[in-house]
Design a protein around this motif. Structure first.
Motif, PDB file in Angstrom:
ATOM      1  N   ASN A   3       9.560 -27.316   4.516  1.00 16.73           N
ATOM      2  CA  ASN A   3       9.950 -26.373   5.568  1.00 16.73           C
ATOM      3  C   ASN A   3       9.088 -26.503   6.819  1.00 16.73           C
ATOM      4  O   ASN A   3       9.596 -26.421   7.938  1.00 16.73           O
ATOM      5  CB  ASN A   3       9.869 -24.941   5.034  1.00 16.73           C
ATOM      6  CG  ASN A   3      10.952 -24.642   4.016  1.00 16.73           C
ATOM      7  OD1 ASN A   3      12.094 -25.050   4.164  1.00 16.73           O
ATOM      8  ND2 ASN A   3      10.586 -23.934   2.954  1.00 16.73           N
ATOM      9  N   LYS A   4       7.796 -26.705   6.653  1.00 14.99           N
ATOM     10  CA  LYS A   4       6.914 -26.833   7.809  1.00 14.99           C
ATOM     11  C   LYS A   4       7.292 -28.043   8.655  1.00 14.99           C
ATOM     12  O   LYS A   4       7.246 -27.999   9.893  1.00 14.99           O
ATOM     13  CB  LYS A   4       5.450 -26.933   7.358  1.00 14.99           C
ATOM     14  CG  LYS A   4       4.864 -25.622   6.878  1.00 14.99           C
ATOM     15  CD  LYS A   4       3.376 -25.748   6.639  1.00 14.99           C
ATOM     16  CE  LYS A   4       2.772 -24.437   6.144  1.00 14.99           C
ATOM     17  NZ  LYS A   4       2.860 -23.378   7.154  1.00 14.99           N
ATOM     18  N   SER A  74      16.653 -23.429   3.650  1.00 22.81           N
ATOM     19  CA  SER A  74      15.725 -22.332   3.391  1.00 22.81           C
ATOM     20  C   SER A  74      16.454 -21.027   3.079  1.00 22.81           C
ATOM     21  O   SER A  74      15.873 -20.114   2.504  1.00 22.81           O
ATOM     22  CB  SER A  74      14.805 -22.114   4.593  1.00 22.81           C
ATOM     23  OG  SER A  74      15.507 -21.525   5.676  1.00 22.81           O
ATOM     24  N   TYR A 143      13.307 -12.401   3.705  1.00 26.45           N
ATOM     25  CA  TYR A 143      12.467 -13.030   4.729  1.00 26.45           C
ATOM     26  C   TYR A 143      13.230 -13.216   6.034  1.00 26.45           C
ATOM     27  O   TYR A 143      12.698 -12.973   7.117  1.00 26.45           O
ATOM     28  CB  TYR A 143      11.960 -14.392   4.225  1.00 26.45           C
ATOM     29  CG  TYR A 143      11.138 -15.126   5.263  1.00 26.45           C
ATOM     30  CD1 TYR A 143       9.798 -14.815   5.457  1.00 26.45           C
ATOM     31  CD2 TYR A 143      11.706 -16.128   6.056  1.00 26.45           C
ATOM     32  CE1 TYR A 143       9.035 -15.477   6.406  1.00 26.45           C
ATOM     33  CE2 TYR A 143      10.954 -16.792   7.010  1.00 26.45           C
ATOM     34  CZ  TYR A 143       9.621 -16.465   7.179  1.00 26.45           C
ATOM     35  OH  TYR A 143       8.880 -17.124   8.135  1.00 26.45           O
ATOM     36  N   ASN A 196       6.815 -20.949   9.094  1.00 29.54           N
ATOM     37  CA  ASN A 196       6.015 -19.975   8.352  1.00 29.54           C
ATOM     38  C   ASN A 196       6.731 -19.428   7.121  1.00 29.54           C
ATOM     39  O   ASN A 196       6.311 -18.414   6.560  1.00 29.54           O
ATOM     40  CB  ASN A 196       5.663 -18.799   9.277  1.00 29.54           C
ATOM     41  CG  ASN A 196       4.701 -19.203  10.375  1.00 29.54           C
ATOM     42  OD1 ASN A 196       3.573 -19.563  10.123  1.00 29.54           O
ATOM     43  ND2 ASN A 196       5.172 -19.158  11.611  1.00 29.54           N
ATOM     44  N   TYR A 197       7.787 -20.080   6.717  1.00 35.64           N
ATOM     45  CA  TYR A 197       8.648 -19.570   5.640  1.00 35.64           C
ATOM     46  C   TYR A 197       7.877 -19.369   4.326  1.00 35.64           C
ATOM     47  O   TYR A 197       7.204 -20.254   3.826  1.00 35.64           O
ATOM     48  CB  TYR A 197       9.803 -20.537   5.400  1.00 35.64           C
ATOM     49  CG  TYR A 197      10.706 -20.130   4.261  1.00 35.64           C
ATOM     50  CD1 TYR A 197      11.508 -19.006   4.367  1.00 35.64           C
ATOM     51  CD2 TYR A 197      10.771 -20.879   3.088  1.00 35.64           C
ATOM     52  CE1 TYR A 197      12.356 -18.625   3.333  1.00 35.64           C
ATOM     53  CE2 TYR A 197      11.619 -20.509   2.044  1.00 35.64           C
ATOM     54  CZ  TYR A 197      12.402 -19.375   2.174  1.00 35.64           C
ATOM     55  OH  TYR A 197      13.220 -18.989   1.152  1.00 35.64           O
ATOM     56  N   LYS A 198       8.029 -18.155   3.810  1.00 35.44           N
ATOM     57  CA  LYS A 198       7.479 -17.825   2.503  1.00 35.44           C
ATOM     58  C   LYS A 198       8.549 -17.077   1.723  1.00 35.44           C
ATOM     59  O   LYS A 198       8.938 -15.965   2.120  1.00 35.44           O
ATOM     60  CB  LYS A 198       6.239 -16.947   2.645  1.00 35.44           C
ATOM     61  CG  LYS A 198       5.059 -17.657   3.294  1.00 35.44           C
ATOM     62  CD  LYS A 198       3.879 -16.721   3.439  1.00 35.44           C
ATOM     63  CE  LYS A 198       2.713 -17.442   4.134  1.00 35.44           C
ATOM     64  NZ  LYS A 198       1.551 -16.529   4.332  1.00 35.44           N
ATOM     65  N   ILE A 200      10.636 -14.654  -0.412  1.00 41.06           N
ATOM     66  CA  ILE A 200      10.429 -13.292  -0.881  1.00 41.06           C
ATOM     67  C   ILE A 200      11.517 -12.987  -1.886  1.00 41.06           C
ATOM     68  O   ILE A 200      12.686 -13.334  -1.664  1.00 41.06           O
ATOM     69  CB  ILE A 200      10.496 -12.279   0.276  1.00 41.06           C
ATOM     70  CG1 ILE A 200       9.429 -12.619   1.339  1.00 41.06           C
ATOM     71  CG2 ILE A 200      10.310 -10.861  -0.211  1.00 41.06           C
ATOM     72  CD1 ILE A 200       9.505 -11.756   2.576  1.00 41.06           C
TER      73      ILE A 200
END
Length: 202
Positions: A3-4, A74, A143, A196-198, A200
């Motif tokens: 993702n980054k 994502s 997210y 910045n994907y995390k 959730i």
């Protein structure tokens, strides 16, 4: 690619476009941002046209297409509509096409001008398709829900300012630049969130 990586490519697209625009426009004292189309920086008779077409349209377009794949992945954790992916992917692709075929503003019926116009209009129309369908996908992720309001606000503003040339006929170029700014802000905001994907839990 993670993702980054996809996020960085998305962020680099507006930066590349902006730097190319500022550099190329600064070399043309007669070039007016109020009346001239952005594409005139790379028109068939423009000096250094390929610098603009490559760094202003082709490379940013390719970066947006690649970024769109990561953006979709994502969110699409289960089978879902591919309209968001298709829209942003082809928006980037058609931007690249508009750079491959420089505009001929002295002969708007020429083949290269027609193909350039197809690229320009295709870029925006596919963007609308992708940007208007992404919110449904965003709602499925805790997210990404936070991105719905800014994303929709930006896309609706592109529609509003798209009518600028018809209202302010003496400075049509300014409206086009506002639409481009809003377009790239949409890319940048979602690219930053992707970077910045995390995940959730839903």
């Amino acid at each position: 690619m993670k993702n980054k990586g996809f996020g960085l490519l998305g962020l680099f697209a507006p930066i590349l476009f902006g730097v190319a625009y500022l550099l190329m426009a600064s070399q043309r004292p007669e070039y007016s941002f109020l009346t001239k189309a952005i594409s005139e920086l790379g028109s068939v008779d423009a000096p250094n046209k390929w610098y603009w077409n490559v760094f202003g349209y082709i490379l940013p377009g390719v970066l947006i297409s690649i970024f769109s794949i990561g953006l979709y992945k994502s969110m699409a954790q289960r089978p879902s509509s591919r309209l968001p992916l298709t829209g942003i992917f082809f928006s980037g692709l058609f931007m690249a096409i508009s750079g491959i075929f420089p505009g001929d503003f002295d002969d708007r019926t020429s083949t290269t001008m027609i193909l350039h116009s197809i690229g320009s209009f295709g870029c925006y129309l596919f963007f609308l398709m992708g940007a208007f369908t992404y919110p449904k996908l965003m709602r499925e992720s805790k997210y990404w829900k936070a991105a719905i309001v800014p994303s929709l606000t930006l896309v609706w503003l592109t529609v509003v300012f798209g009518s600028w040339p018809f209202v302010f006929t003496e400075m049509p170029g300014l409206g086009q630049r506002i639409v481009f700014l809003l377009y790239f802000l949409w890319i940048a905001i979602n690219a930053f969130k992707l970077y910045n994907y995390k995940p959730i839990n839903k």
